[in-house]
Structure formats: C-alpha cells, structure tokens
Design a protein around this motif. Structure first.
Motif, PDB file in Angstrom:
ATOM      1  N   MET A 161      54.304  40.469  20.025  1.00 50.31           N
ATOM      2  CA  MET A 161      54.014  40.403  21.450  1.00 50.31           C
ATOM      3  C   MET A 161      53.647  38.954  21.788  1.00 50.31           C
ATOM      4  SD  MET A 161      51.062  42.349  23.662  1.00 50.31           S
ATOM      5  CE  MET A 161      51.894  43.909  23.734  1.00 50.31           C
ATOM      6  N   THR A 162      54.306  38.414  22.800  1.00 49.00           N
ATOM      7  CA  THR A 162      54.008  37.042  23.219  1.00 49.00           C
ATOM      8  C   THR A 162      52.718  37.013  24.033  1.00 49.00           C
ATOM      9  OG1 THR A 162      55.161  37.161  25.321  1.00 49.00           O
ATOM     10  CG2 THR A 162      56.485  36.586  23.365  1.00 49.00           C
ATOM     11  N   THR A 163      52.150  35.845  24.127  1.00 47.20           N
ATOM     12  CA  THR A 163      50.934  35.667  24.928  1.00 47.20           C
ATOM     13  C   THR A 163      51.199  36.023  26.387  1.00 47.20           C
ATOM     14  OG1 THR A 163      50.179  33.930  23.443  1.00 47.20           O
ATOM     15  CG2 THR A 163      49.157  34.019  25.619  1.00 47.20           C
ATOM     16  N   LEU A 164      52.386  35.653  26.875  1.00 49.09           N
ATOM     17  CA  LEU A 164      52.727  35.943  28.265  1.00 49.09           C
ATOM     18  C   LEU A 164      52.821  37.445  28.516  1.00 49.09           C
ATOM     19  CD1 LEU A 164      53.330  34.606  30.947  1.00 49.09           C
ATOM     20  CD2 LEU A 164      55.742  34.563  30.320  1.00 49.09           C
ATOM     21  N   SER A 165      53.450  38.201  27.611  1.00 46.36           N
ATOM     22  CA  SER A 165      53.544  39.652  27.812  1.00 46.36           C
ATOM     23  C   SER A 165      52.176  40.312  27.656  1.00 46.36           C
ATOM     24  CB  SER A 165      54.580  40.279  26.881  1.00 46.36           C
ATOM     25  OG  SER A 165      54.205  40.122  25.529  1.00 46.36           O
ATOM     26  N   PHE A 166      51.352  39.796  26.731  1.00 47.02           N
ATOM     27  CA  PHE A 166      49.997  40.309  26.576  1.00 47.02           C
ATOM     28  C   PHE A 166      49.203  40.074  27.860  1.00 47.02           C
ATOM     29  CE2 PHE A 166      45.536  39.704  25.194  1.00 47.02           C
ATOM     30  CZ  PHE A 166      45.299  40.986  24.709  1.00 47.02           C
ATOM     31  N   ALA A 167      49.306  38.867  28.422  1.00 46.51           N
ATOM     32  CA  ALA A 167      48.602  38.541  29.661  1.00 46.51           C
ATOM     33  C   ALA A 167      49.094  39.417  30.811  1.00 46.51           C
ATOM     34  CB  ALA A 167      48.789  37.061  29.998  1.00 46.51           C
ATOM     35  N   ALA A 168      50.382  39.690  30.866  1.00 47.31           N
ATOM     36  CA  ALA A 168      50.934  40.568  31.909  1.00 47.31           C
ATOM     37  C   ALA A 168      50.349  41.966  31.776  1.00 47.31           C
ATOM     38  CB  ALA A 168      52.451  40.596  31.838  1.00 47.31           C
ATOM     39  N   GLY A 169      50.208  42.458  30.551  1.00 49.12           N
ATOM     40  CA  GLY A 169      49.594  43.757  30.328  1.00 49.12           C
ATOM     41  C   GLY A 169      48.147  43.786  30.781  1.00 49.12           C
ATOM     42  N   LEU A 170      47.399  42.717  30.494  1.00 49.82           N
ATOM     43  CA  LEU A 170      46.010  42.633  30.940  1.00 49.82           C
ATOM     44  C   LEU A 170      45.919  42.592  32.456  1.00 49.82           C
ATOM     45  CD1 LEU A 170      44.454  40.104  28.395  1.00 49.82           C
ATOM     46  CD2 LEU A 170      44.255  42.601  28.418  1.00 49.82           C
ATOM     47  N   ASP A 171      46.829  41.864  33.077  1.00 47.52           N
ATOM     48  CA  ASP A 171      46.839  41.804  34.538  1.00 47.52           C
ATOM     49  C   ASP A 171      47.092  43.185  35.128  1.00 47.52           C
ATOM     50  OD1 ASP A 171      46.889  40.289  37.115  1.00 47.52           O
ATOM     51  OD2 ASP A 171      48.940  41.075  37.135  1.00 47.52           O
ATOM     52  N   SER A 172      48.018  43.919  34.551  1.00 51.98           N
ATOM     53  CA  SER A 172      48.315  45.269  35.025  1.00 51.98           C
ATOM     54  C   SER A 172      47.095  46.179  34.864  1.00 51.98           C
ATOM     55  CB  SER A 172      49.508  45.845  34.264  1.00 51.98           C
ATOM     56  OG  SER A 172      49.752  47.180  34.639  1.00 51.98           O
ATOM     57  N   LEU A 173      46.413  46.084  33.733  1.00 48.54           N
ATOM     58  CA  LEU A 173      45.208  46.891  33.505  1.00 48.54           C
ATOM     59  C   LEU A 173      44.101  46.522  34.491  1.00 48.54           C
ATOM     60  CD1 LEU A 173      45.097  46.943  29.620  1.00 48.54           C
ATOM     61  CD2 LEU A 173      45.554  48.878  31.141  1.00 48.54           C
ATOM     62  N   ARG A 174      43.944  45.227  34.749  1.00 47.55           N
ATOM     63  CA  ARG A 174      42.938  44.774  35.712  1.00 47.55           C
ATOM     64  C   ARG A 174      43.207  45.372  37.086  1.00 47.55           C
ATOM     65  NH1 ARG A 174      42.774  40.727  39.339  1.00 47.55           N
ATOM     66  NH2 ARG A 174      44.833  40.054  38.713  1.00 47.55           N
ATOM     67  N   PHE A 175      44.459  45.362  37.488  1.00 51.87           N
ATOM     68  CA  PHE A 175      44.862  45.923  38.775  1.00 51.87           C
ATOM     69  C   PHE A 175      44.612  47.431  38.797  1.00 51.87           C
ATOM     70  CE2 PHE A 175      48.094  47.416  41.840  1.00 51.87           C
ATOM     71  CZ  PHE A 175      47.724  46.655  42.935  1.00 51.87           C
ATOM     72  N   GLN A 176      44.964  48.126  37.736  1.00 49.94           N
ATOM     73  CA  GLN A 176      44.749  49.572  37.653  1.00 49.94           C
ATOM     74  C   GLN A 176      43.259  49.906  37.695  1.00 49.94           C
ATOM     75  OE1 GLN A 176      46.876  51.163  34.259  1.00 49.94           O
ATOM     76  NE2 GLN A 176      48.709  50.006  34.808  1.00 49.94           N
ATOM     77  N   CYS A 177      42.441  49.096  37.048  1.00 48.08           N
ATOM     78  CA  CYS A 177      40.986  49.319  37.083  1.00 48.08           C
ATOM     79  C   CYS A 177      40.460  49.219  38.504  1.00 48.08           C
ATOM     80  CB  CYS A 177      40.266  48.316  36.192  1.00 48.08           C
ATOM     81  SG  CYS A 177      40.461  48.633  34.433  1.00 48.08           S
ATOM     82  N   ARG A 178      40.941  48.260  39.251  1.00 49.13           N
ATOM     83  CA  ARG A 178      40.495  48.092  40.643  1.00 49.13           C
ATOM     84  C   ARG A 178      40.899  49.304  41.482  1.00 49.13           C
ATOM     85  NH1 ARG A 178      36.616  45.986  43.606  1.00 49.13           N
ATOM     86  NH2 ARG A 178      37.379  45.242  45.578  1.00 49.13           N
ATOM     87  N   LEU A 179      42.119  49.807  41.279  1.00 49.56           N
ATOM     88  CA  LEU A 179      42.568  51.002  42.003  1.00 49.56           C
ATOM     89  C   LEU A 179      41.729  52.224  41.624  1.00 49.56           C
ATOM     90  CD1 LEU A 179      46.445  50.567  41.936  1.00 49.56           C
ATOM     91  CD2 LEU A 179      44.897  50.238  43.872  1.00 49.56           C
ATOM     92  N   ARG A 180      41.374  52.355  40.327  1.00 43.19           N
ATOM     93  CA  ARG A 180      40.521  53.464  39.907  1.00 43.19           C
ATOM     94  C   ARG A 180      39.139  53.352  40.533  1.00 43.19           C
ATOM     95  NH1 ARG A 180      43.317  52.780  35.033  1.00 43.19           N
ATOM     96  NH2 ARG A 180      41.679  51.502  34.132  1.00 43.19           N
ATOM     97  N   GLU A 181      38.629  52.134  40.663  1.00 43.99           N
ATOM     98  CA  GLU A 181      37.334  51.921  41.311  1.00 43.99           C
ATOM     99  C   GLU A 181      37.393  52.406  42.763  1.00 43.99           C
ATOM    100  OE1 GLU A 181      34.301  48.272  42.366  1.00 43.99           O
ATOM    101  OE2 GLU A 181      36.438  47.857  42.210  1.00 43.99           O
ATOM    102  N   ILE A 182      38.442  52.041  43.474  1.00 45.18           N
ATOM    103  CA  ILE A 182      38.601  52.471  44.861  1.00 45.18           C
ATOM    104  C   ILE A 182      38.697  53.992  44.930  1.00 45.18           C
ATOM    105  CG2 ILE A 182      40.184  52.438  46.838  1.00 45.18           C
ATOM    106  CD1 ILE A 182      40.855  49.511  45.954  1.00 45.18           C
ATOM    107  N   ALA A 183      39.480  54.596  44.057  1.00 43.94           N
ATOM    108  CA  ALA A 183      39.627  56.055  44.048  1.00 43.94           C
ATOM    109  C   ALA A 183      38.305  56.746  43.727  1.00 43.94           C
ATOM    110  CB  ALA A 183      40.697  56.468  43.037  1.00 43.94           C
ATOM    111  N   PHE A 184      37.488  56.148  42.869  1.00 43.99           N
ATOM    112  CA  PHE A 184      36.193  56.724  42.515  1.00 43.99           C
ATOM    113  C   PHE A 184      35.275  56.773  43.733  1.00 43.99           C
ATOM    114  CE2 PHE A 184      31.768  56.121  41.183  1.00 43.99           C
ATOM    115  CZ  PHE A 184      31.591  57.261  40.420  1.00 43.99           C
ATOM    116  N   PHE A 185      35.239  55.691  44.506  1.00 39.20           N
ATOM    117  CA  PHE A 185      34.344  55.632  45.652  1.00 39.20           C
ATOM    118  C   PHE A 185      34.880  56.374  46.860  1.00 39.20           C
ATOM    119  CE2 PHE A 185      32.640  51.974  43.282  1.00 39.20           C
ATOM    120  CZ  PHE A 185      31.328  52.394  43.218  1.00 39.20           C
ATOM    121  N   ASP A 186      36.185  56.602  46.932  1.00 46.29           N
ATOM    122  CA  ASP A 186      36.775  57.336  48.051  1.00 46.29           C
ATOM    123  C   ASP A 186      37.911  58.210  47.515  1.00 46.29           C
ATOM    124  OD1 ASP A 186      37.508  58.337  50.467  1.00 46.29           O
ATOM    125  OD2 ASP A 186      37.796  56.398  51.425  1.00 46.29           O
TER     126      ASP A 186
END
Length: 167
Positions: A1-26
């Motif tokens: 796995m390249t650093t760029l693909s790893f970073a893309a995966g982390l970015d996707s997880l970060r985005f998903q975490c934010r959406l889960r936070e929003i869903a939790f509160f509303d």
C-alpha cells in the motif's frame, strides 16, 4: 500500500467519522430534519435573520436597527483587544489554526430595504466568502445579501451562514 492510498483511506475514515457524529446527534431522517427546519423558519416573526449552519455557528440571530459584528474572542495565547463582537464563533481549539478573525465581518441593515442586508468584511485574515460562487467580499466594498444568500467566514464553508427574510 502506498502512502498516498493509505492517506486516502484515512481521509475517507475521517469523513465517515464526521458523518457518524452528525447522525449520532441528530438520528432522524432527512425528511424529518427538513420538516423541523421548515417549521422553525415559519415560526419566525417578520424580520431579517442570520442563521448559522456550521458546527461552530448554530445560532439564529435577529438583525435589527444596529450593525452586528461577527468574530471570535482571543485565545489564552493571544493578546486581548478592545474590539467587541456581538456574536462569537469558536472555530478552533486553544492552539489550533483559526479561520475566523477576532473582528471578521459586520452585517448592517440600517441603510437597506426591508429585504436586504449589507455584509462588510472587516479586513479579515481569511476573508468573507459568498457561496456557492466562492466570491470573496472585498474589504472596501460590502456585498448585498437577500433572502437565501449564503456566506462563510473563511474559505472552507465551515462557518456558513444564511440570511432569512420573513415578510
């Protein structure tokens, strides 16, 4: 796995975490949220209102006979100033980067028609931006807002506001 693909995966997880936070509160459906927002808007008395849409600016502010100054308070690491803001946006942690200047923008309806408001950028560091065009409001020339106009304190859209005019 390249650093760029790893970073893309982390970015996707970060985005998903934010959406889960929003869903939790509303956790309601989009249809229910839209109905609640519509009911809240319809319940507003006649007038002009600034509604914050971002995580740091979720207030409804009535725009009346006096200009309204938007900005933030100094952190513990910053020297306090004599500038006073009417509504403070807490846009960062104690030591993190800031997008909102201490005196960022002013809304003024005193010389406008009943369905308009002037938006002045107060020489902010990151600018005041009209959405969705991403047009920066010049510090020397105010923008005219009408019902439904969107603007952001800073270019990311995190501190996004909408003007609502009830007749």
């Amino acid at each position: 796995m390249t650093t760029l693909s790893f970073a893309a995966g982390l970015d996707s997880l970060r985005f998903q975490c934010r959406l889960r936070e929003i869903a939790f509160f509303d956790p309601t459906s989009a249809e229910d949220r839209v109905a609640r927002i519509a009911a809240a808007i319809e319940a507003l008395p006649s007038g002009r209102y600034l509604v914050g849409l971002g995580p740091n600016c979720g207030e409804t502010i009535r725009i009346g006979a006096h200009p309204i100054r938007l900005g933030r308070h100094a952190s513990i690491l910053e020297q306090s100033t004599d500038e006073v803001v009417d509504y403070s946006i807490n846009d960062a942690s104690l030591v993190g980067p800031r997008e909102v200047s201490r005196l960022h923008a002013t809304l003024d309806a005193t010389k406008c028609s009943s369905d308009e408001v002037k938006l002045h950028d107060e020489q902010s560091t990151t600018g005041t931006w009209l959405y969705p065009e991403m047009t920066r409001v010049p510090s020397d020339s105010p923008a005219t807002l009408q019902h439904g106009s969107l603007f952001s304190l800073g270019p990311t859209g995190t501190n996004l506001f909408v003007l609502i005019v009830r007749g």
